[in-house]
Design a protein around this motif. Structure first.
Motif, PDB file in Angstrom:
ATOM      1  N   PHE A 107      19.667 -22.165   4.816  1.00 42.72           N
ATOM      2  CA  PHE A 107      20.261 -20.874   5.167  1.00 42.72           C
ATOM      3  C   PHE A 107      19.461 -19.692   4.632  1.00 42.72           C
ATOM      4  O   PHE A 107      19.905 -18.550   4.732  1.00 42.72           O
ATOM      5  CB  PHE A 107      21.698 -20.820   4.655  1.00 42.72           C
ATOM      6  CG  PHE A 107      22.573 -21.883   5.244  1.00 42.72           C
ATOM      7  CD1 PHE A 107      23.085 -21.745   6.525  1.00 42.72           C
ATOM      8  CD2 PHE A 107      22.851 -23.048   4.538  1.00 42.72           C
ATOM      9  CE1 PHE A 107      23.874 -22.735   7.079  1.00 42.72           C
ATOM     10  CE2 PHE A 107      23.647 -24.037   5.083  1.00 42.72           C
ATOM     11  CZ  PHE A 107      24.160 -23.888   6.368  1.00 42.72           C
ATOM     12  N   ALA A 110      18.445 -16.423   6.954  1.00 40.69           N
ATOM     13  CA  ALA A 110      19.197 -16.675   8.193  1.00 40.69           C
ATOM     14  C   ALA A 110      20.034 -15.475   8.606  1.00 40.69           C
ATOM     15  O   ALA A 110      20.701 -15.517   9.638  1.00 40.69           O
ATOM     16  CB  ALA A 110      20.095 -17.901   8.023  1.00 40.69           C
ATOM     17  N   LEU A 112      22.810 -14.077   7.007  1.00 37.81           N
ATOM     18  CA  LEU A 112      24.201 -14.516   6.893  1.00 37.81           C
ATOM     19  C   LEU A 112      25.131 -13.311   6.737  1.00 37.81           C
ATOM     20  O   LEU A 112      25.697 -13.053   5.672  1.00 37.81           O
ATOM     21  CB  LEU A 112      24.356 -15.476   5.718  1.00 37.81           C
ATOM     22  CG  LEU A 112      23.547 -16.779   5.788  1.00 37.81           C
ATOM     23  CD1 LEU A 112      23.780 -17.622   4.542  1.00 37.81           C
ATOM     24  CD2 LEU A 112      23.919 -17.579   7.029  1.00 37.81           C
ATOM     25  N   GLU A 113      25.323 -12.601   7.825  1.00 38.80           N
ATOM     26  CA  GLU A 113      26.232 -11.454   7.840  1.00 38.80           C
ATOM     27  C   GLU A 113      27.453 -11.844   8.671  1.00 38.80           C
ATOM     28  O   GLU A 113      27.462 -11.764   9.888  1.00 38.80           O
ATOM     29  CB  GLU A 113      25.520 -10.243   8.438  1.00 38.80           C
ATOM     30  CG  GLU A 113      24.294  -9.815   7.629  1.00 38.80           C
ATOM     31  CD  GLU A 113      23.474  -8.763   8.344  1.00 38.80           C
ATOM     32  OE1 GLU A 113      23.867  -8.396   9.477  1.00 38.80           O
ATOM     33  OE2 GLU A 113      22.457  -8.322   7.791  1.00 38.80           O
ATOM     34  N   PHE A 114      28.481 -12.305   7.964  1.00 40.13           N
ATOM     35  CA  PHE A 114      29.656 -12.859   8.623  1.00 40.13           C
ATOM     36  C   PHE A 114      30.764 -11.809   8.722  1.00 40.13           C
ATOM     37  O   PHE A 114      30.925 -10.967   7.839  1.00 40.13           O
ATOM     38  CB  PHE A 114      30.192 -14.072   7.860  1.00 40.13           C
ATOM     39  CG  PHE A 114      29.275 -15.271   7.881  1.00 40.13           C
ATOM     40  CD1 PHE A 114      28.206 -15.346   8.754  1.00 40.13           C
ATOM     41  CD2 PHE A 114      29.498 -16.342   7.030  1.00 40.13           C
ATOM     42  CE1 PHE A 114      27.370 -16.446   8.781  1.00 40.13           C
ATOM     43  CE2 PHE A 114      28.684 -17.452   7.035  1.00 40.13           C
ATOM     44  CZ  PHE A 114      27.619 -17.500   7.909  1.00 40.13           C
ATOM     45  N   LEU A 133      28.818 -13.665  13.799  1.00 40.67           N
ATOM     46  CA  LEU A 133      27.620 -13.864  12.994  1.00 40.67           C
ATOM     47  C   LEU A 133      26.382 -13.715  13.866  1.00 40.67           C
ATOM     48  O   LEU A 133      26.444 -13.904  15.094  1.00 40.67           O
ATOM     49  CB  LEU A 133      27.630 -15.234  12.321  1.00 40.67           C
ATOM     50  CG  LEU A 133      27.461 -16.499  13.169  1.00 40.67           C
ATOM     51  CD1 LEU A 133      27.287 -17.700  12.252  1.00 40.67           C
ATOM     52  CD2 LEU A 133      28.617 -16.763  14.112  1.00 40.67           C
ATOM     53  N   ALA A 137      21.921 -17.129  12.269  1.00 33.44           N
ATOM     54  CA  ALA A 137      22.864 -17.824  11.390  1.00 33.44           C
ATOM     55  C   ALA A 137      23.654 -18.863  12.178  1.00 33.44           C
ATOM     56  O   ALA A 137      23.922 -19.970  11.685  1.00 33.44           O
ATOM     57  CB  ALA A 137      23.808 -16.824  10.737  1.00 33.44           C
ATOM     58  N   ARG A 138      24.032 -18.538  13.391  1.00 34.88           N
ATOM     59  CA  ARG A 138      24.762 -19.478  14.240  1.00 34.88           C
ATOM     60  C   ARG A 138      23.917 -20.725  14.487  1.00 34.88           C
ATOM     61  O   ARG A 138      24.411 -21.855  14.418  1.00 34.88           O
ATOM     62  CB  ARG A 138      25.124 -18.800  15.561  1.00 34.88           C
ATOM     63  CG  ARG A 138      25.997 -19.630  16.486  1.00 34.88           C
ATOM     64  CD  ARG A 138      26.213 -18.921  17.816  1.00 34.88           C
ATOM     65  NE  ARG A 138      27.115 -19.652  18.692  1.00 34.88           N
ATOM     66  CZ  ARG A 138      28.368 -19.313  18.929  1.00 34.88           C
ATOM     67  NH1 ARG A 138      28.878 -18.235  18.342  1.00 34.88           N
ATOM     68  NH2 ARG A 138      29.125 -20.024  19.745  1.00 34.88           N
ATOM     69  N   ARG A 140      21.541 -21.931  12.599  1.00 36.69           N
ATOM     70  CA  ARG A 140      21.437 -22.736  11.367  1.00 36.69           C
ATOM     71  C   ARG A 140      22.685 -23.590  11.165  1.00 36.69           C
ATOM     72  O   ARG A 140      22.601 -24.753  10.764  1.00 36.69           O
ATOM     73  CB  ARG A 140      21.231 -21.827  10.158  1.00 36.69           C
ATOM     74  CG  ARG A 140      20.003 -20.948  10.226  1.00 36.69           C
ATOM     75  CD  ARG A 140      18.702 -21.706  10.086  1.00 36.69           C
ATOM     76  NE  ARG A 140      17.559 -20.822  10.207  1.00 36.69           N
ATOM     77  CZ  ARG A 140      16.995 -20.178   9.188  1.00 36.69           C
ATOM     78  NH1 ARG A 140      17.468 -20.344   7.962  1.00 36.69           N
ATOM     79  NH2 ARG A 140      15.954 -19.387   9.380  1.00 36.69           N
ATOM     80  N   LEU A 141      23.854 -23.019  11.420  1.00 39.64           N
ATOM     81  CA  LEU A 141      25.087 -23.790  11.280  1.00 39.64           C
ATOM     82  C   LEU A 141      25.154 -24.913  12.310  1.00 39.64           C
ATOM     83  O   LEU A 141      25.571 -26.035  12.005  1.00 39.64           O
ATOM     84  CB  LEU A 141      26.301 -22.869  11.399  1.00 39.64           C
ATOM     85  CG  LEU A 141      26.574 -21.974  10.188  1.00 39.64           C
ATOM     86  CD1 LEU A 141      27.610 -20.913  10.533  1.00 39.64           C
ATOM     87  CD2 LEU A 141      27.039 -22.806   9.006  1.00 39.64           C
ATOM     88  N   LEU A 171      25.682 -19.837   1.807  1.00 35.16           N
ATOM     89  CA  LEU A 171      26.736 -19.887   2.821  1.00 35.16           C
ATOM     90  C   LEU A 171      28.074 -19.480   2.213  1.00 35.16           C
ATOM     91  O   LEU A 171      28.843 -18.722   2.815  1.00 35.16           O
ATOM     92  CB  LEU A 171      26.813 -21.291   3.418  1.00 35.16           C
ATOM     93  CG  LEU A 171      27.843 -21.519   4.523  1.00 35.16           C
ATOM     94  CD1 LEU A 171      27.609 -20.584   5.698  1.00 35.16           C
ATOM     95  CD2 LEU A 171      27.802 -22.977   4.980  1.00 35.16           C
ATOM     96  N   ALA A 174      28.284 -15.642   1.710  1.00 35.77           N
ATOM     97  CA  ALA A 174      28.539 -14.893   2.942  1.00 35.77           C
ATOM     98  C   ALA A 174      29.995 -15.013   3.366  1.00 35.77           C
ATOM     99  O   ALA A 174      30.617 -14.032   3.798  1.00 35.77           O
ATOM    100  CB  ALA A 174      27.615 -15.397   4.050  1.00 35.77           C
TER     101      ALA A 174
END
Length: 630
Positions: A107, A110, A112-114, A133, A137-138, A140-141, A171, A174
């Motif tokens: 991550f 990535a 990671l701005e959720f 997101l 980031a999407r 990576r998940l 993770l 975030a």
């Protein structure tokens, strides 16, 4: 053939192989009983499956000994730092049931701005959100499902599907920010637990049965989990996708839906009708210093962990473990509810000693040959499933499961099976004989035939320091293993009232030395391994016991909130001096005792030596042996 077995394991793990091919492969594995090549976290590890080493785990490859590291497969292209190892499930204990993978690197960078949006209230203290997101980031998940890290859980019969567990502080951080913004009313909310479970279900998998999530608790920080977080990476429909008992039942759910609910809710879920169901589970951690401890909950949790380990030998105990975990989870919120009086016990025979156990209580018949210290030692060996030689303790026991009402039957049952001793007292001083009187001869190069390694000043000096090092690790140990022979130091089991205190490790003793050498061999060449002694150092709460006319009843609560339990097992080589010229023994290691010392026993960090040892290389062990500050 070993390489082929290793590679075929991962080829067949895709689930697309025919049953006949899998059966042939399993038969080939069962015909192989190769020795493991390394040890990690107390588990012997093999780089390919064998008849004993069938449970696959993933570990950071850098943690494997360098000499064996390249033998292990790296099956995940997206996580090349993870190596696949195979372990003997009989060696597992509560410290090693779960395999938590470090995936923070996945991550990094990535974005990671959720953001949790579209909040819906499903029930009291139960909500659903859409997770917004960035695309990176999407991706990576979504990649988590393709890492190839899934393994069947120990309780596969009751939960269905596959899963792997990973740790990611990035993770969790975030998600913590997103939850703080979306649910500002959560008083005391601290953070999202950085340990995640990635679950996968195919349409024909069994349901994840109705259960309660066991809350996370850290007494030292006053942390406790109160809400479960489910993040669905794929969408679909099922009957139901998620059913909160007494709350909502979701029949359909979209990808990247986040559901947060109070852990008091029992819940279950079914696979999607069409397509793969993949979701992450973690929890919200709160600061709550007012949480109290109920000893009966700790006892029940001890039993749950014990039955989990025993289910490797007796699969029928898995359902009892699940039932105990559920009762514990419920008890954290509402207190223990009295259960059925009938419960499981396991009768074990270790050599000539019979005992009955349930993971919290251990019963022994009183016998002239069995001391209270021996009962405590056997209990420790069993609970932690310590290795005797290369074999886990539980595998050395004859065992049978007994379901009974209450415990009144145990005394008479054990009286009929009284035997002899299995763990004997041992005088540790016999491992450390005094060295010979020293002479003033120089070295084999200058002295020739007159040289005697057992009397040489510098060799004897290193030998005494090696003894000091070994004594520092062996002398405090309450339990010793020479191969599969178990011995104990009765002085380390101190009885006060109804408590047995198991004494722990003492500080190292400093020793000073200074000298020099010439060619013809170095002092470390002559220090051999006289014996390998397995030691068990335990930092545990006192063991509560009661004594009757016929036996002993020992009780443990290793999970008391006021205690942090530590357990470490290692092998300590005992030094001896070999007078043979090392230059003439080509196949032997040049520094046999130094090479044999377990790195886990050596203190970290650099130290200042008390002498300039020109023959010694950059060795933390040498630094410790010659450290003046202790």
């Amino acid at each position: 053939m070993s390489t082929e077995l290793r590679d075929r394991f991962f080829a067949l793990s895709t689930g697309r192989a025919e049953a006949g091919e899998v059966a042939r492969y399993c038969a080939e594995v069962d015909a192989v009983d190769a020795e493991p090549v390394a040890t990690l976290d107390g588990l012997a590890i093999s780089w390919h499956p064998t008849v004993r080493h069938k449970a696959v785990r993933f570990v950071d490859a850098e943690r494997i000994e360098a000499g064996a590291r390249e033998l292990f497969a790296r099956p995940s292209e997206a996580a090349p730092h993870l190596a696949a190892v195979f372990v003997d499930p009989r060696e597992l204990s509560f410290r090693t049931y779960e395999n938590v993978l470090p995936l923070d690197h996945l991550f990094e960078d990535a974005g990671l701005e959720f953001e949790l949006t579209d909040r819906e209230t499903l029930a009291t203290d139960a909500y659903s959100f859409s997770l917004g997101l960035p695309a990176a980031a999407r991706a990576r998940l979504e990649r988590l499902d393709s890492l190839g890290l899934y393994v069947p859980p120990l309780n596969a019969a009751s939960r269905g599907g596959d899963r792997f567990i990973f740790h990611s502080a990035l993770l969790a951080g975030a998600l913590t920010e997103a939850v703080t913004a979306a649910l500002p009313q959560l008083d005391g909310f601290s953070h999202v637990n950085p340990v995640f479970r990635c679950n996968r279900f195919e349409p024909d998998d069994a349901n994840f049965h109705r259960h309660l999530d066991t809350p996370y608790y850290d007494a030292a920080r006053g942390h406790v989990s109160r809400y479960t977080v489910l993040l669905y990476l794929t969408g679909g429909s099922a009957a139901p996708v998620l059913d909160l008992a007494g709350g909502a039942a979701l029949e359909e759910i979209g990808p990247f839906t986040c559901v947060i609910f109070d852990q008091r809710y029992e819940h279950e879920g079914a696979p999607y009708r069409d397509g793969r169901k993949v979701f992450l589970r973690t929890e919200l951690i709160f600061t709550d210093p007012d949480v109290t401890h109920d000893p009966e909950i700790g006892a029940l949790f001890s039993k749950a962990c014990y039955w989990t380990g025993e289910s490797v030998f007796a699969p029928e105990l898995a359902r009892h473990a699940d039932a105990c975990y559920d009762k514990v989870a419920a008890a954290h919120w509402t207190g223990l509810v009295p259960g059925a009086p009938r419960e499981p016990f396991v009768h074990k025979r270790f050599r000539d000693v019979d005992f009955v156990a349930n993971g919290h209580d251990f019963w022994f018949a009183k016998d002239e040959g069995v001391s209270l210290a021996e009962c405590a030692a056997i209990t420790l060996l069993d609970y932690f499933n310590c290795k005797l030689g290369d074999t886990p303790f539980r595998a050395l026991c004859d065992a049978d499961v007994i379901e009974a009402d209450g415990t009144a039957w145990i005394s008479g049952y054990l009286q009929e099976r009284r035997g002899g001793s299995a763990v004997t007292p041992f005088d540790k001083s016999v491992l450390f004989p005094e060295p010979e009187e020293r002479d003033d001869l120089c070295c084999p190069f200058h002295e020739g035939p007159r040289f005697d390694a057992t009397r040489n000043e510098e060799i004897v000096g290193l030998y005494t320091r090696a003894q000091t090092f070994a004594k520092a690790h062996i002398t405090p140990a309450p339990i010793l293993m020479l191969g599969e022979e178990v011995m104990l130091d009765p002085d380390k089991f101190v009885v006060q009232g109804n408590l047995i205190h198991v004494l722990g490790k003492e500080a190292l003793t400093p020793v000073n030395f200074a000298a020099c050498w010439n060619s013809g061999g170095f002092p470390e060449n002559y220090i051999e391994v006289g014996a390998d002694v397995g030691v068990v150092h335990l930092l545990v709460p006192p063991i509560v016991f009661t004594e009757s006319a016929t036996g002993y009843h020992l009780q443990f609560d290793f999970f008391r909130n006021s205690w942090m339990v530590k357990h470490r097992q290692a092998t300590v080589p005992v030094p001896t001096i070999n007078d043979q010229d090392p230059e003439l023994v080509e196949d032997d290691p040049q520094s046999p005792w130094l090479d044999a010392v377990d790195p886990a026993l050596v203190a970290g960090g650099r130290r200042e030596r008390t002498a300039d040892l020109w023959w010694a290389g950059d060795s933390p062990l040498i630094d410790e042996l010659y450290d003046s500050a202790g």
